[in-house]
Design an enzyme around this catalytic site. Sequence first.
Site, PDB file in Angstrom:
ATOM      1  N   PRO A  93       0.867  -1.185   0.198  1.00  0.00           N
ATOM      2  CA  PRO A  93      -0.200   0.126  -0.167  1.00  0.00           C
ATOM      3  C   PRO A  93       0.847   1.370   0.046  1.00  0.00           C
ATOM      4  O   PRO A  93       0.443   2.191  -0.478  1.00  0.00           O
ATOM      5  CB  PRO A  93      -0.704  -0.235   1.349  1.00  0.00           C
ATOM      6  N   GLU A 120       0.041  -7.156   8.361  1.00  0.00           N
ATOM      7  CA  GLU A 120       0.405  -5.514   8.262  1.00  0.00           C
ATOM      8  C   GLU A 120       1.614  -5.565   7.396  1.00  0.00           C
ATOM      9  O   GLU A 120       1.696  -4.125   7.277  1.00  0.00           O
ATOM     10  CB  GLU A 120       0.725  -5.071   9.674  1.00  0.00           C
ATOM     11  N   ARG A 158      -0.414  -8.998 -21.364  1.00  0.00           N
ATOM     12  CA  ARG A 158      -1.131  -8.484 -22.330  1.00  0.00           C
ATOM     13  C   ARG A 158      -0.124  -7.850 -23.327  1.00  0.00           C
ATOM     14  O   ARG A 158      -0.476  -7.769 -24.485  1.00  0.00           O
ATOM     15  CB  ARG A 158      -1.952  -7.346 -22.077  1.00  0.00           C
ATOM     16  N   ASP A 173      -5.837  -1.160 -26.641  1.00  0.00           N
ATOM     17  CA  ASP A 173      -6.313  -0.591 -25.474  1.00  0.00           C
ATOM     18  C   ASP A 173      -6.722   0.825 -24.992  1.00  0.00           C
ATOM     19  O   ASP A 173      -5.833   1.469 -25.416  1.00  0.00           O
ATOM     20  CB  ASP A 173      -5.416  -1.281 -24.196  1.00  0.00           C
TER      21      ASP A 173
HETATM   22  C1  9D3 Z   1      -3.423   0.080   9.103  1.00  0.00           C
HETATM   23  C2  9D3 Z   1      -2.739   0.408   7.804  1.00  0.00           C
HETATM   24  N1  9D3 Z   1      -2.998  -0.592   6.382  1.00  0.00           N
HETATM   25  C3  9D3 Z   1      -1.861  -0.054   5.579  1.00  0.00           C
HETATM   26  C4  9D3 Z   1      -2.703   0.861   4.686  1.00  0.00           C
HETATM   27  C5  9D3 Z   1      -2.655  -2.017   6.927  1.00  0.00           C
HETATM   28  C6  9D3 Z   1      -2.541  -3.137   5.791  1.00  0.00           C
HETATM   29  C7  9D3 Z   1      -3.535  -3.120   5.260  1.00  0.00           C
HETATM   30  C8  9D3 Z   1      -3.411  -3.811   3.946  1.00  0.00           C
HETATM   31  C9  9D3 Z   1      -1.257  -3.465   5.603  1.00  0.00           C
HETATM   32  C10 9D3 Z   1      -1.364  -4.216   4.571  1.00  0.00           C
HETATM   33  C11 9D3 Z   1      -2.295  -4.575   3.702  1.00  0.00           C
HETATM   34  C12 9D3 Z   1      -2.205  -5.486   2.539  1.00  0.00           C
HETATM   35  N2  9D3 Z   1      -2.182  -4.763   1.504  1.00  0.00           N
HETATM   36  C13 9D3 Z   1      -1.551  -5.290   0.375  1.00  0.00           C
HETATM   37  O1  9D3 Z   1      -0.412  -5.952   0.615  1.00  0.00           O
HETATM   38  C14 9D3 Z   1      -1.317  -4.340  -0.844  1.00  0.00           C
HETATM   39  C15 9D3 Z   1      -2.058  -3.261  -1.415  1.00  0.00           C
HETATM   40  C16 9D3 Z   1      -3.091  -2.639  -0.837  1.00  0.00           C
HETATM   41  O2  9D3 Z   1      -3.787  -2.886   0.175  1.00  0.00           O
HETATM   42  N3  9D3 Z   1      -3.817  -1.580  -1.652  1.00  0.00           N
HETATM   43  C17 9D3 Z   1      -3.108  -1.224  -2.721  1.00  0.00           C
HETATM   44  N4  9D3 Z   1      -2.348  -1.867  -3.378  1.00  0.00           N
HETATM   45  C18 9D3 Z   1      -1.572  -2.828  -2.807  1.00  0.00           C
HETATM   46  S1  9D3 Z   1      -0.237  -3.719  -3.131  1.00  0.00           S
HETATM   47  C19 9D3 Z   1      -0.332  -4.717  -1.712  1.00  0.00           C
END
Ligand code: 9D3
Length: 249
Positions: A93, A120, A158, A173
């Site tokens: 994220p 996390e 793709r 695309d």
């Molecule tokens: C409390 C804070 N959160 C972070 C935004 C905790 C959290 C949520 C979800 C930590 C890890 C995750 C798992 N998400 C992914 O591994 C992930 C992800 C995503 O949640 N959103 C957009 N792209 C991606 S790429 C990997």
Amino acid sequence: MIFNIISIFPEMFDSILHYGVLGRAFTNDICSLNFNNPRDFVSDSYKRIDDKPFGGGPGMVMKIAPLEDAIKMALQQQQTLDVKKNIRIYMSPQGKPCNQALVSELLQYDGIIFVCGRYEGIDERCIERNIDLEISIGDFVVSGGELPAMMLIDALMRHIPGVLHDKDSAQADSFVSGLLDHPHYTIPREYDGMNVPEVLLSGNHEQIKLWRLQMSLWHTYKKRPDLLQSKQLTKIESGLLQDAIKRFE
Ligand code: 9D3
């Protein structure tokens, strides 16, 4: 392209391995998926792949050792498979938001190692020492890196020759052109009083091309004006859009 997936849930990738155009590309060895499960690298003394975060707080963190061992194995595997240029990507994220330009940049690699986190996230020291690039699929939360990695693999494949049928070439695309797609219609010509636009039945391919371009411009203007901001329109495109605004707005 050779993909290695660092994940504790490799079975999730069955959904791209066995279905549709991607499934066929893997069957035909145009691309390959290799899995490195951190769980396979947990020794007796190190029983867990995750543990509580230092400093406290909710959730668990993936431990560095099994992850790093899995990444090392992936690198070794890609070397054995004669991969010339690879990159290690952590799906997270906190990563760079993915778009078509980033997908295009990644096409220069013949090997990609995707690290998929759960809980996390992963120990920061693993990122420091083993990751070249962090990528996010957008500002929303999902439960782990597996689905995001699959989306990126799909977007990459793709563009690899032989993956798509020629007729649905990736060049056509939406986003590649910087515009949204035009509307599509098929039989019947009339459904419950709704008709297919006359021009599409005309057989005039020059007219059809212009109409489709105009619709692409119009839909982009209405639905994704942000895309038009970063696109320089030609005189013809600009004229078609102005005409559409006059007629439809
Ligand atoms: C409390 C804070 N959160 C972070 C935004 C905790 C959290 C949520 C979800 C930590 C890890 C995750 C798992 N998400 C992914 O591994 C992930 C992800 C995503 O949640 N959103 C957009 N792209 C991606 S790429 C990997």
